[in-house]
Design a protein around this motif. Structure first.
Motif, short mmCIF file in Angstrom:
data_model
loop_
_atom_site.label_atom_id
_atom_site.label_comp_id
_atom_site.label_asym_id
_atom_site.label_seq_id
_atom_site.Cartn_x
_atom_site.Cartn_y
_atom_site.Cartn_z
N SER A 129 58.28 -1.24 17.94
CA SER A 129 57.71 -1.77 16.70
C SER A 129 56.89 -0.72 15.96
N SER A 130 56.21 0.15 16.71
CA SER A 130 55.41 1.19 16.07
C SER A 130 56.27 2.19 15.30
N LEU A 131 57.55 2.24 15.63
CA LEU A 131 58.45 3.14 14.92
C LEU A 131 58.56 2.78 13.44
N GLN A 132 58.41 1.49 13.11
CA GLN A 132 58.52 1.08 11.72
C GLN A 132 57.48 1.78 10.85
N THR A 133 56.24 1.82 11.34
CA THR A 133 55.19 2.52 10.60
C THR A 133 55.48 4.02 10.52
N LEU A 134 55.91 4.58 11.65
CA LEU A 134 56.22 6.01 11.69
C LEU A 134 57.34 6.35 10.71
N MET A 135 58.40 5.53 10.71
CA MET A 135 59.54 5.79 9.83
C MET A 135 59.15 5.66 8.37
N SER A 136 58.29 4.68 8.07
CA SER A 136 57.85 4.50 6.69
C SER A 136 57.04 5.71 6.21
N LYS A 137 56.13 6.19 7.05
CA LYS A 137 55.31 7.35 6.68
C LYS A 137 56.16 8.62 6.58
N LEU A 138 57.11 8.76 7.51
CA LEU A 138 57.99 9.93 7.47
C LEU A 138 58.85 9.92 6.21
N ALA A 139 59.38 8.75 5.87
CA ALA A 139 60.20 8.63 4.66
C ALA A 139 59.37 8.93 3.41
N THR A 140 58.12 8.46 3.39
CA THR A 140 57.24 8.76 2.26
C THR A 140 57.01 10.26 2.13
N SER A 141 56.78 10.91 3.27
CA SER A 141 56.56 12.37 3.26
C SER A 141 57.80 13.10 2.76
N ILE A 142 58.97 12.68 3.25
CA ILE A 142 60.23 13.33 2.83
C ILE A 142 60.44 13.15 1.34
#
Length: 202
Positions: free
Chosen positions: A136-149
């Motif tokens: 579940s914590s991956l959702q936050t990580l993926m969202s932040k990573l996508a924002t950075s990209i």
């Protein structure tokens, strides 16, 4: 695979939101319309989650609803690409394609959470371990990573088109700015859709 699909999708749609203000400021030259634009997009996303998703879920599987969302997003970006070469960009020309993109985002907000929950169940069935917190914590990580990209790609794009905050910019700069609004996101969503189609167990 789910993580890759989510990152591609969020990166693509975030690029549009990052660039929209530049378009309203320098191309349409109506920065005051940016707030109404974001309200329209937000309301469309909300209606999609509240109305369209429950209706479709009664008839088809979540995976196919996600495909419909991706296709809506792709059609929206294709429409933005189509109007790129018109002489003048207007509020309507950016809002109508953005409605399709907002539908895609609305479906994604709901279904990404569902898919992540399914991934937890799949992991338990496959390995005998239920790792709710980690997955579940991956959702936050993926969202932040996508924002950075998306911010990184937007910055590169702004530098490439030689953006200026001048009210009057050369025609070729405006065209490149419009291409930046549609092309990278279109490519990312097409790749995400291809991966979703190939991954039949999502």
């Amino acid at each position: 695979m789910l993580s890759i699909i989510i990152i591609l999708f969020y990166s693509g749609t975030n690029i549009t939101m990052n660039l929209a203000l530049y378009i309203f400021d320098n191309d349409i030259q109506r920065p005051d319309l940016y707030t109404p634009y974001m309200i329209i997009v937000g309301v469309t996303e909300f209606i999609t989650m509240l109305v369209f998703f429950p209706l479709l879920r009664k008839k088809i599987k979540n995976r196919f609803i996600m495909m419909i969302g991706f296709i809506c997003g792709i059609l929206g970006y294709a429409a933005l690409f189509f109007v790129t070469f018109m002489q003048k960009f207007t509020f309507i020309k950016i809002v109508i394609p953005s409605l399709l993109i907002a539908v895609a985002i609305g479906f994604a907000y709901v279904l990404i959470t569902v898919f992540i929950a399914n991934a937890v169940d799949y992991g338990e069935a496959k390995n005998g371990k239920r790792q709710n917190s980690m997955v579940s914590s991956l959702q936050t990580l993926m969202s932040k990573l996508a924002t950075s990209i998306s911010i990184f790609l937007t910055g590169i794009g702004i530098d490439w088109i030689k953006y200026s905050d001048s009210a009057s910019q050369a025609r070729d700069i405006l065209v490149r700015e419009r291409l930046l609004l549609s092309v990278p996101s279109l490519v990312l969503l097409v790749i995400a859709l291809i991966l979703l189609i190939k991954r039949k167990d999502l």
